[in-house]
Write an enzyme that holds these catalytic residues in place. Structure first.
Site, PDB file in Angstrom:
ATOM      1  N   ASP A 231       0.786  -1.231   0.000  1.00 43.57           N
ATOM      2  CA  ASP A 231       0.000   0.000   0.000  1.00 43.57           C
ATOM      3  C   ASP A 231       0.820   1.284   0.000  1.00 43.57           C
ATOM      4  O   ASP A 231       2.027   1.292   0.062  1.00 43.57           O
ATOM      5  CB  ASP A 231      -1.021  -0.003   1.119  1.00 43.57           C
ATOM      6  CG  ASP A 231      -2.378   0.492   0.610  1.00 43.57           C
ATOM      7  OD1 ASP A 231      -2.475   0.909  -0.545  1.00 43.57           O
ATOM      8  OD2 ASP A 231      -3.349   0.456   1.386  1.00 43.57           O
ATOM      9  N   GLU A 467     -18.355  -9.900   0.077  1.00 42.08           N
ATOM     10  CA  GLU A 467     -19.025 -10.429   1.266  1.00 42.08           C
ATOM     11  C   GLU A 467     -20.532 -10.507   1.051  1.00 42.08           C
ATOM     12  O   GLU A 467     -21.195 -11.448   1.529  1.00 42.08           O
ATOM     13  CB  GLU A 467     -18.682  -9.549   2.465  1.00 42.08           C
ATOM     14  CG  GLU A 467     -17.207  -9.630   2.849  1.00 42.08           C
ATOM     15  CD  GLU A 467     -16.792  -8.553   3.827  1.00 42.08           C
ATOM     16  OE1 GLU A 467     -15.848  -8.790   4.593  1.00 42.08           O
ATOM     17  OE2 GLU A 467     -17.402  -7.457   3.822  1.00 42.08           O
ATOM     18  N   ASP A 584      30.179   9.718 -24.822  1.00 36.62           N
ATOM     19  CA  ASP A 584      29.030  10.285 -25.524  1.00 36.62           C
ATOM     20  C   ASP A 584      28.851  11.719 -25.025  1.00 36.62           C
ATOM     21  O   ASP A 584      29.367  12.098 -23.967  1.00 36.62           O
ATOM     22  CB  ASP A 584      27.790   9.437 -25.226  1.00 36.62           C
ATOM     23  CG  ASP A 584      26.503  10.074 -25.718  1.00 36.62           C
ATOM     24  OD1 ASP A 584      26.474  10.493 -26.892  1.00 36.62           O
ATOM     25  OD2 ASP A 584      25.563  10.177 -24.917  1.00 36.62           O
ATOM     26  N   TYR A 585      28.108  12.539 -25.788  1.00 38.80           N
ATOM     27  CA  TYR A 585      27.937  13.934 -25.378  1.00 38.80           C
ATOM     28  C   TYR A 585      26.593  14.151 -24.692  1.00 38.80           C
ATOM     29  O   TYR A 585      26.517  14.309 -23.485  1.00 38.80           O
ATOM     30  CB  TYR A 585      28.091  14.869 -26.579  1.00 38.80           C
ATOM     31  CG  TYR A 585      28.032  16.334 -26.184  1.00 38.80           C
ATOM     32  CD1 TYR A 585      29.123  16.937 -25.574  1.00 38.80           C
ATOM     33  CD2 TYR A 585      26.890  17.091 -26.392  1.00 38.80           C
ATOM     34  CE1 TYR A 585      29.071  18.268 -25.173  1.00 38.80           C
ATOM     35  CE2 TYR A 585      26.823  18.411 -25.999  1.00 38.80           C
ATOM     36  CZ  TYR A 585      27.926  19.004 -25.392  1.00 38.80           C
ATOM     37  OH  TYR A 585      27.866  20.300 -24.992  1.00 38.80           O
ATOM     38  N   ASP A 771      24.658   6.912 -22.544  1.00 38.08           N
ATOM     39  CA  ASP A 771      23.404   6.921 -21.784  1.00 38.08           C
ATOM     40  C   ASP A 771      22.201   6.377 -22.528  1.00 38.08           C
ATOM     41  O   ASP A 771      21.143   6.203 -21.930  1.00 38.08           O
ATOM     42  CB  ASP A 771      23.074   8.348 -21.336  1.00 38.08           C
ATOM     43  CG  ASP A 771      22.579   9.215 -22.483  1.00 38.08           C
ATOM     44  OD1 ASP A 771      23.298   9.324 -23.493  1.00 38.08           O
ATOM     45  OD2 ASP A 771      21.471   9.766 -22.375  1.00 38.08           O
TER      46      ASP A 771
END
Length: 1211
Positions: A231, A467, A584-585, A771
């Site tokens: 929960d 119920e 990577d850039y 990334d």
């Protein structure tokens, strides 16, 4: 007489047996740790100290002298004495724990897990009260002895670990949970404006309580445990656990409703809540609509990629599923049959004799739809006047947390209005009770009702409906249920209504009251079957099974990226002599931004790059998708001695260079106009998208578009490009992070990294950072590197040899299978300049047409044919044209040619021409269906292509795309697409380089052997890939078992030699070479090689070996040999295995020992699992096997070849 067969009822449990991990209980090595906000007991301390200790007891139900027994609904408050009901009570010393009311379904489900696994329950104690008073005891006033005694009692009660919360519990539960989260999750957006101070404090308390829960779980956790969190009170716990115990299986079940992303994004802590939830392996909801809302929020708020059943968070796929909760049916039956229920039922019937009774029982909360129910009932009495004075609505509104005084006033006013409008002195249509009611009264109401009415406007599940169905098992009264209840999706046989449609609800009431008994029975039967099958236990077990299943899948996928070990990085960096760095850039050196032009480098980043580039031991490259001008302006002009790669490898500028070098200077770029038109089409129809034009590629960005619609449009655009562009032109689509890029084929970051590595073979450290998907090409290439260290040098790593297949050949993208003659050559061999236009041939008639049309042609063709056309006659016919440079054989059975009917490419008698049995007069034919292609000296290379995995499917698609391109141009309209077979070449290192090491101590040796060549064409189609792998698995199993032996293997009287040979299907080249190596002196020739020896400073380049420091196995010291040839069981239905021998007299006792020590299989009690293959009196000698190579040199080796066939090779 005819007897109808009894068909067993199809229950969810039986259906689940056929689903993965559902028909049986998963194996959980540890315990299940169930975590709920509060434990299932109220805790009381005696006002006076006591030293008594009682075992667990259940209060008996008493009905004597009950002052409220005859009243339909008592007016007594809950804390007064009432009719006793079943409540479990435990006592010890000063403490008493009594079973809580509420959340019965949750606690019943959690409790049921203890029947199958060892469980632990962690939760808050709740307010601890002094018995008989309203006084609470704060945790700080409890002594350590008090806490220890209570902990001991709770552990003995149900393996419960209590959490003692301080004053932060109020800000957590009453504050953040009830005032912020609960209203938002139920679509109630706050209308009161505040300064936010209270919310900030409550949020701090929420975080603190979640942290306390997480710390308790971590302290309790043991390796192998499974954690289930329940929960919205504990949504941050999964992420907190993941930081400390990253490998723990964590499930989070969300019991409330989850709103749409438009509502959820109103939450100021939305990012923290979602990230906390995404720390779990599995997030479960009551319905799929709630799960869909969660996935949508993760996509829209956090920008995560997602599917219909999961969310990609930090490289980890978090599974999301729907697990509708149920109730404890047996418990409800028990409560319904209590002695106090029947008198209440009679009292209610007497009070409303002759009238229909409509029952409503809800909490007094705006989401429960009590006011809507009353308005609908008023509408019912207005448009169906015949029911006036004949029907009553009994509405019980239970008080709940919070200030609902305004709602209570409106409800009371509406009740008075209805009673004043339609009532009289003798008749009151609405009986409204704003109070708690006793359990007996509750079940009496549900049992006597003529209709149940539930009109919640938003509810997570609403177990009252379940119920009600159980209580109506005798009378079958219908249920009217709001379509906004979580149970509506499961209870389709109920009368579903929109609570805002008063006329619709009124009609449903009328339909329910006039419904025929037959329809009532039919509807009730469906409802009752669902409720009794989908119990609380079924829900809990399903969630645990789903958690175990998805955790196993995630562990196999291994998508999660481990945290960087900074200390190890520093140590390696300091000790290395030359370092290659690839960055990577976008998204790596700079964060992702909405506008690509805004992603300019920061001063800190530029300073760091300058420091790295000034070190002469570093070679730094920026591998980016940006264009040349941008990289020059942002990086090149500000950082000296840095390498730049633009447009995913299309252009490079090495460190110190002044000009860019184009990798695509000779590539046709005419496709750009067609692609641009398609991108512009989707840009016009996707708000927030844009097109970026580069010299060698075009990119369509949709980062600023609506997340869901943008992803939908991207898929549509991708399909459009694949059909209109990619299938015809030499380009490929790169699916990036919120973008699509079209670029020339085979140009990517991985290729440029491969080029740079080949130019720096002396680099001993490689760092690569990226990334998104565009960087996977770099990672994929680098992941194949196997770095070796030499103990003779301080720190040398042989990167050049590790990269050999990727720098000097193209084996990583072109799988190769060569039909070789029995020359013993390993690998692929093609003539110089072999290449040809792709040409598809699909039938025998097309082969005949090709031969007649192209005889003497000066053009070279690479024919693509199905496997069933690969015959000696067709090979000869194609060779007669002198224009075939090679064949690509598709190893897939077509619909016209079943796979089982395909003949083996091996010879019909694989051992007839083999040296061991070449002169035997009674040679046994093991492979009667064989074609004998292995004996042929083929005029051109033949390659098998079987699209079974990612790489082979990519190659298959490329080949078939080229075939389709040429077919459309009818092989005449140039340019056409061709294949250069040299790209397929595998520069294999001969098995002579794999000389096995062994101690020269005079001990005898036992050789255990199996084939490693599970991908060769002959072996796959002769015995099948499963059988070839089975021998290897058996070999490894023996090795693993012996590794557990209680005595050191060095103390055994014989050596055990494990061998695995490749190229066995090619004239047993692997085992032949091995036997030759151990039978003769090693000779280093240093002859000229077709390919460079990949090892640095190799002591011998032909054969190419890393070290000369080895000793050979003496063939004369091999005492016995066991070969696992084909032991998959596919050819014998696992009934038995067959032991084949060369010399019966020599190996008779050896076979007997194998039979004696082997366990029998189930159902084979009367015979040994291993049987002598010659027991039928036919001595076939050995089937085609590696063992024959050893026997050629030494016929006195006791040899057994184990197979699952007795007389004939598997098809």
């Amino acid at each position: 007489m005819n007897v109808e067969p009894v068909i067993p009822e199809l229950t969810p449990e039986k259906v689940a047996h056929f689903l993965p991990l559902s028909g049986h209980l998963p194996r959980i090595e540890g315990r299940i740790i169930n975590v709920t906000h509060q434990i299932p007991y109220n805790i009381l301390r005696s006002a006076k100290p006591s030293h008594s200790h009682k075992a667990a007891s259940i209060e008996s139900a008493s009905i004597q002298d009950d002052p409220v027994l005859g009243a339909p609904i008592s007016k007594l408050a809950r804390h007064h004495h009432r009719g006793k009901t079943l409540r479990v009570k435990f006592t010890a010393a000063d403490w008493t724990v009594v079973e809580r009311r509420g959340h019965a379904a949750l606690y019943a489900g959690v409790h049921s897990l203890g029947q199958s696994w060892e469980t632990i329950h962690i939760g808050w104690t709740g307010p601890i009260r002094v018995k008989g008073t309203k006084k609470t005891i704060p945790p700080h006033e409890m002594t350590d002895e008090d806490k220890s005694a209570l902990q001991k009692l709770l552990w003995e009660t149900g393996h419960i670990v209590p959490i003692f919360l301080d004053n932060k519990s109020h800000g957590h539960y009453e504050g953040y949970c009830k005032e912020v989260l609960w209203p938002l999750f139920h679509y109630v957006v706050w209308s009161d404006s505040t300064n936010g101070q209270a919310e900030k404090k409550n949020w701090a308390d929420y975080v603190a309580v979640n942290r306390q829960f997480a710390d308790t779980i971590i302290k309790t956790y043991r390796q192998g445990d499974t954690i289930c969190i329940h929960d919205y009170h504990l949504l941050l716990v999964p992420e907190m656990l993941r930081a400390s115990i990253p490998d723990a299986p964590v499930g989070l079940f969300f019991h409330a409703t989850f709103p749409s992303s438009e509502i959820f994004r109103c939450l100021t802590t939305r990012n923290e809540i979602l990230q906390g939830m995404l720390g779990a392996n599995l997030v479960g909801f009551q319905t799929y609509s709630y799960a869909r809302h969660f996935i949508s929020s993760s996509t829209r708020v956090l920008g995560c990629e997602s599917t219909q059943v999961g969310v990609n968070s930090n490289g980890q796929i978090v599974s999301v599923g729907a697990f509708p909760i149920g109730i404890d049916v047996e418990r409800v039956h028990t409560f319904r049959q209590q002695p106090g229920v029947e008198p209440k039922m009679n009292a209610i019937r007497d009070m409303y004799a002759g009238k229909k009774i409509i029952i409503g029982r809800d909490k007094l909360d705006s989401t429960k739809g009590v006011l809507q129910k009353l308005h609908a009932f008023e509408k019912f009495l207005a448009i169906y006047p015949e029911w006036r004075n004949k029907v009553v609505l009994i509405q019980v509104a239970t008080p709940t947390f919070g200030d609902h005084s305004k709602l209570e006033t409106k409800v009371s006013e509406t009740v008075s209005h209805i009673n004043g409008l339609f009532g009289s002195l003798e008749f009151t249509p609405v009986h409204y009770y704003h109070q708690d009611i006793d359990r007996d009264e509750y079940y009496a109401l549900l049992s006597v009702a003529d209709a149940g009415l539930i009109t919640c406007v938003r509810d997570g599940m609403n177990t009252t409906s379940f119920e009600y169905i159980i209580c109506q098992h005798k009378t079958h009264s219908p249920l009217i249920l709001s379509e906004f209840a979580g149970t509506a999706g499961s209870l389709s046989a109920a009368i579903l209504v929109n609570p805002w449609d008063y006329a619709g609800v009124a009609k449903a009431l009328n339909d329910a009251l006039i419904m025929s008994p037959e329809e009532k029975l039919s509807r009730h039967g469906q409802l009752y079957k669902h409720v009794t099958n989908h119990t609380a236990s079924f829900w809990a077990h399903s969630f645990v099974k789903g958690l175990v299943s998805c955790t196993e899948e995630q562990s196999l996928q291994s998508h999660s990226t481990p945290a960087l070990n900074v200390d190890a990085l520093k140590s390696t960096y300091i000790g290395s002599k030359k370092r290659l760095m690839f960055f990577d850039y976008d998204g790596t050196l700079t964060p992702i931004v909405s506008l690509p032009s805004d992603a300019k480098p920061s001063n800190d980043m530029l300073t760091s790059l300058r420091v790295l580039c000034q070190n002469p031991l570093n070679v730094v490259w920026i591998i980016s998708g940006r264009d040349q001008a941008t990289l020059d302006e942002w990086i090149g002009s500000k950082v000296d001695n840095i390498g730049l790669s633009a447009e995913h490898g299309c252009y490079i500028k090495p460190p110190g260079a002044e000009k860019w070098t184009s990798i695509v200077s000779n590539v046709d770029m005419s496709w750009k106009q067609d692609v641009a038109e398609i991108f512009e089409y989707y840009t016009e129809r996707t708000q927030g998208s844009m097109v970026e034009y580069k010299k060698s590629s075009i990119t369509w960005h949709y980062r600023n578009a609506d997340a869901t619609y943008g992803a939908f449009q991207a898929k549509e655009c991708q399909n459009h490009l694949e059909n209109a562009i990619v299938s015809k032109l030499p380009v490929e689509i790169l699916v990036g992070k919120k973008n699509l890029e079209v670029r020339p084929m085979a140009i990517n970051k991985g290729e440029i990294v491969k080029r740079i590595l080949s130019q720096n073979p002396d680099a001993d450290m490689v760092i690569c950072a990226g990334d998104d998907k565009t960087d996977e090409d770099m990672f994929r290439m680098l992941s194949n590197i196997h770095v070796t260290s030499s103990t003779n040098n301080n720190h040398t790593q042989d990167i050049a040899s590790s990269l050999y297949p990727y720098i000097y050949t193209d084996v990583s993208t072109w799988p190769c299978v060569r039909l070789l003659n029995a020359t013993g050559q390993i690998g692929c061999h093609v003539p110089n300049g072999a290449g040809g236009i792709l040409y598809q041939i699909e039938s025998q008639d097309e082969i005949n047409n090709f031969v007649s049309k192209h005889g003497g042609s000066k053009q070279n063709y690479a024919a693509v044919i199905p496997y069933n056309l690969l015959t000696k006659a067709n090979i000869a016919a194609l060779d007669s044209t002198k224009c075939i440079s090679g064949l690509i054989v598709l190893l897939r059975a077509s619909s016209m040619v079943p796979e089982a009917s395909l003949s083996s490419p091996d010879t019909s008698c694989p051992n007839c021409r083999f040296g061991l049995y070449a002169n035997d007069p009674d040679q046994y034919v093991w492979n009667p269906q064989g074609q004998g292609l292995i004996e042929e000296n083929l005029p051109f290379p033949v390659f098998g292509l079987n699209p079974v995995d990612t790489v082979s499917k990519q190659v298959f698609n490329i080949v078939m795309r080229g075939v389709a391109f040429n077919l459309k141009k009818q092989y005449t309209d140039y340019p056409l697409q061709a294949i250069d077979f040299k790209l397929f070449m595998w520069a294999a290192i001969d098995s002579e380089t794999c000389l096995r090491r062994a101690a020269d101590d005079g001990k005898k040796s036992i050789v255990l052997t199996a084939s490693l060549d599970s991908r060769s064409l002959f072996h796959d189609l002769t015995n099948g890939v499963a059988t070839s792998l089975s021998g290897l698995v058996a070999l490894l199993t023996v090795a693993e078992s012996l590794s557990r032996a209680p005595v050191s293997l060095e103390l055994l009287p014989k050596h055990i030699v494990y061998t695995g040979f490749t190229a066995e299907a090619w004239g047993f080249a692997g085992s032949q070479r091995f036997v030759q190596d151990i039978s003769a002196q090693f000779q280093c020739t240093n002859a000229t090689r077709a390919s460079v020896c990949p090892f640095l400073n190799a002591p011998c380049t032909f054969p190419c070996v890393r070290s000369m420091d080895f000793k050979r196995i003496n063939i004369d010291n091999i005492d016995s040999l066991i070969e696992f040839n084909s032991v998959s069981g596919l050819n014998s239905n696992y009934s038995s295995y067959w032991a084949h021998v060369d010399d019966v007299d020599l190996t008779q006792s050896f076979v007997a020992d194998l039979q004696k020590n082997n366990l029998t299989l189930p159902g084979q009690n009367s015979q040994n699992t291993i049987q002598a293959a010659n027991q039928d009196g036919n001595q076939r000698k050995l089937p085609p096997s590696s063992a024959m190579s050893f026997l050629q040199k030494n016929r006195n080796i006791k040899t057994v070849v184990l197979t699952d066939f007795q007389k004939e090779l598997g098809r």
